[in-house]
Every structure is written in C-alpha cells, then in structure tokens.
Design an enzyme around this catalytic site. Sequence first.
Site, mmCIF file in Angstrom:
data_model
loop_
_atom_site.group_PDB
_atom_site.id
_atom_site.type_symbol
_atom_site.label_atom_id
_atom_site.label_comp_id
_atom_site.label_asym_id
_atom_site.label_seq_id
_atom_site.Cartn_x
_atom_site.Cartn_y
_atom_site.Cartn_z
ATOM 1 N N HIS A 268 -144.271 -55.149 -9.189
ATOM 2 C CA HIS A 268 -143.792 -56.278 -8.218
ATOM 3 C C HIS A 268 -144.957 -56.217 -7.791
ATOM 4 C CE1 HIS A 268 -142.479 -58.364 -5.103
ATOM 5 N NE2 HIS A 268 -141.989 -59.065 -5.423
ATOM 6 N N SER B 17 -141.216 -66.987 -2.662
ATOM 7 C CA SER B 17 -140.626 -68.538 -1.480
ATOM 8 C C SER B 17 -139.470 -69.280 -1.777
ATOM 9 C CB SER B 17 -141.627 -69.039 -0.386
ATOM 10 O OG SER B 17 -141.919 -67.783 -0.065
ATOM 11 N N GLY C 211 -136.258 -63.850 -3.293
ATOM 12 C CA GLY C 211 -136.222 -62.797 -2.964
ATOM 13 C C GLY C 211 -135.631 -62.800 -2.011
ATOM 14 N N GLY C 212 -136.035 -63.526 -0.616
ATOM 15 C CA GLY C 212 -135.372 -63.702 0.811
ATOM 16 C C GLY C 212 -134.494 -64.271 0.826
ATOM 17 N N GLU D 243 -145.787 -56.431 -4.741
ATOM 18 C CA GLU D 243 -145.431 -54.600 -3.612
ATOM 19 C C GLU D 243 -145.707 -53.772 -4.126
ATOM 20 O OE1 GLU D 243 -141.455 -56.336 -2.074
ATOM 21 O OE2 GLU D 243 -142.499 -58.441 -1.613
ATOM 22 N N GLU E 288 -145.677 -64.920 -9.993
ATOM 23 C CA GLU E 288 -145.378 -64.701 -8.918
ATOM 24 C C GLU E 288 -146.763 -64.399 -8.297
ATOM 25 O OE1 GLU E 288 -140.863 -62.968 -7.323
ATOM 26 O OE2 GLU E 288 -141.895 -61.149 -7.619
ATOM 27 N N ASN F 238 -133.810 -61.082 -6.186
ATOM 28 C CA ASN F 238 -134.367 -58.751 -5.449
ATOM 29 C C ASN F 238 -134.425 -58.737 -3.830
ATOM 30 O OD1 ASN F 238 -136.437 -56.891 -5.240
ATOM 31 N ND2 ASN F 238 -138.307 -57.907 -5.172
ATOM 32 N N TRP F 239 -133.118 -57.681 -4.238
ATOM 33 C CA TRP F 239 -133.094 -57.804 -2.391
ATOM 34 C C TRP F 239 -133.902 -57.277 -1.455
ATOM 35 C CZ3 TRP F 239 -126.464 -56.624 -2.732
ATOM 36 C CH2 TRP F 239 -126.220 -57.709 -3.197
ATOM 37 N N LYS F 240 -135.385 -56.473 -2.419
ATOM 38 C CA LYS F 240 -135.837 -55.606 -2.009
ATOM 39 C C LYS F 240 -135.530 -54.250 -1.121
ATOM 40 C CE LYS F 240 -139.182 -58.771 -2.015
ATOM 41 N NZ LYS F 240 -140.452 -60.323 -1.470
ATOM 42 N N GLY G 188 -142.122 -64.093 0.132
ATOM 43 C CA GLY G 188 -141.907 -63.893 1.151
ATOM 44 C C GLY G 188 -142.751 -64.785 2.780
HETATM 45 C C1 PEP Z 1 -139.810 -61.724 -4.747
HETATM 46 O O1 PEP Z 1 -139.506 -60.386 -3.810
HETATM 47 O O2 PEP Z 1 -139.771 -61.393 -5.430
HETATM 48 C C2 PEP Z 1 -140.164 -62.996 -3.894
HETATM 49 C C3 PEP Z 1 -140.274 -64.001 -4.382
HETATM 50 O O3 PEP Z 1 -139.675 -63.258 -2.578
HETATM 51 P P1 PEP Z 1 -139.510 -64.477 -1.352
HETATM 52 O O4 PEP Z 1 -138.532 -64.980 -2.694
HETATM 53 O O5 PEP Z 1 -139.018 -63.492 -0.624
HETATM 54 O O6 PEP Z 1 -140.554 -65.096 -1.410
#
Ligand code: PEP
Length: 256
Positions: free
Chosen positions: A94, A210, A231-232, A96, A164, A9-11, A170
């Site tokens: 998600h 994470s 994500g990151g 967010e 999640e 997930n590049w957000k 994040g």
């Molecule tokens: C996500 O955006 O779904 C996520 C899990 O982010 P991160 O890996 O950065 O925690």
Amino acid sequence: MRVMMIAGNWKMNTTVSEAIALVNEMRPGLDEIDNVDKVICPPFVSLAAVSELIKGSSIKLGAQNIYFEEKGAYTGEISPIMLAELCEFVIIGHSERRQYFNETGEIVNKKVRSALAVGLKPILCIGEKLAENEAGRTEEVVTEQLRSSLAGLDYQSSLIIAYEPVWAIGTGKAATGEQANETIGLIRQTISQKYGKGAAQELRILYGGSVTADNTTEFMQQPEIDGALVGGASLKAEQFLSIVRQTSAIKGRLSG
Ligand code: PEP
C-alpha cells in the site's frame, strides 16, 4: 470469468469492539449479495475476533500488511503463517507503507512471495504520485512497480492488483473512470507481456482512491475495472454496502 471484488481497507481505525460493531452492522446486507467478493481488512488486533464473527457468512477477511519472514526475532511483526490461520487475503505494498515505512519494490516482492507461499491471496497495490502523474510518467511508474513486485515470480491466479494513484488516496479527489480504466488497461497489457493473455484476462485489477457510494458507478461501468479497494468509505456500513450493491447491480460477474 472475473468475479468483481470490493475490499475495505480500514487502515489504523477501529478498536476491537468497534470492529465487531461495524461487522455486525454490515453483515446482513453484505450476505444478501452473492455475485461480488466482499473483503474486509481490519487492523491486525481485530482479525481473530472478526474471523470468528464472520464464520458462516460470505464476507471474506484480509490483513493490511505482512512480514516476509516465517518466524523469529522480529519484534512487533506478523508472519505469513500467523495470518494464514486467520484470513484469506493480504494487502501488500500500500502506498502508505511505501511512503511512511520505506517499503521498496524489493521488500514488496518478498512480501508477495511469502504470502503466496502460505496460500494467502495478495492484493498488490501500485500507483503513481501526483508529480509523476503530472509529468506524464504514470505508465513508466506502474510498469516499474509491477516489474519489481513480481520479479522472479510465476503467475498465480490468486494474485489481485489494486491500481491506486497516490494522489487519489484519502484526498477526496478520485481519478476519473476513464483515467483509471486506461491505466488498468496498461497494467493488464504488462501482465499479458509477462505472463500471457490467459493470465491477463483472468487477473482481477481493482481501482482504489477516494471511492465512495457517489462515484462507484463511474468506475464499475469501465470494462477494465474489476472492483475497488476502498479506504475511508469502508468504515461506514451504509457507504460500503451501497458500493457493494451498486457493483453487484452493474456487473456482478464479468466474462474475461
Ligand atoms: C486505500 O486506503 O487504499 C484507499 C483507497 O483509501 P481511500 O478510499 O480513503 O482513498
């Protein structure tokens, strides 16, 4: 048989040219691995360019959100039929989106329905907040999120769930493998009660929060975890490749 999946997930990161560069960097390594589903979810504006770029590759494409109406006066929104031409998957609900854009269970439910109606495969995100976790309410919260997101829906094998925990997204503070495995086991039980054992055995449930190249092994060794939503770390080609490679080595395919 549940095929493992790693979804990035590049957000709200990467311009179109940056997205193209990142895909070009990842593609050769990702194409070497064939026993894991590799999905990338760039921002909407890059979907068309990336879908062209990955033609002939084993990389799959997903969007990060969807609107539930097919078309009309909804300025700025992107409809299911628009996405269905470009990608196979769509992330829905998600945390967010729930947090910053007030997405309720009812909205998430409409989005899941609208995605399924056009053949898009939803990656439905659920997870508890820190205070809920600390109050011992994880099971209650994820069960309620599942109930509202899937209300009135028959089981569809294209559905994917991502567990999640909000406190792990994040933050660099991932859940432990055992914690994630336990909650994902509970989610599978809830699915079993709602849709039957066969559905629960078939459904892929990912962990997200994470995940990095350094902790991938801990998660992928767990029996209930069928992959990760990243994500990151999905924005760094080497990290993402390493996560996919480790997943492939640990359990490229699971028998359900
Ligand atoms: C996500 O955006 O779904 C996520 C899990 O982010 P991160 O890996 O950065 O925690």
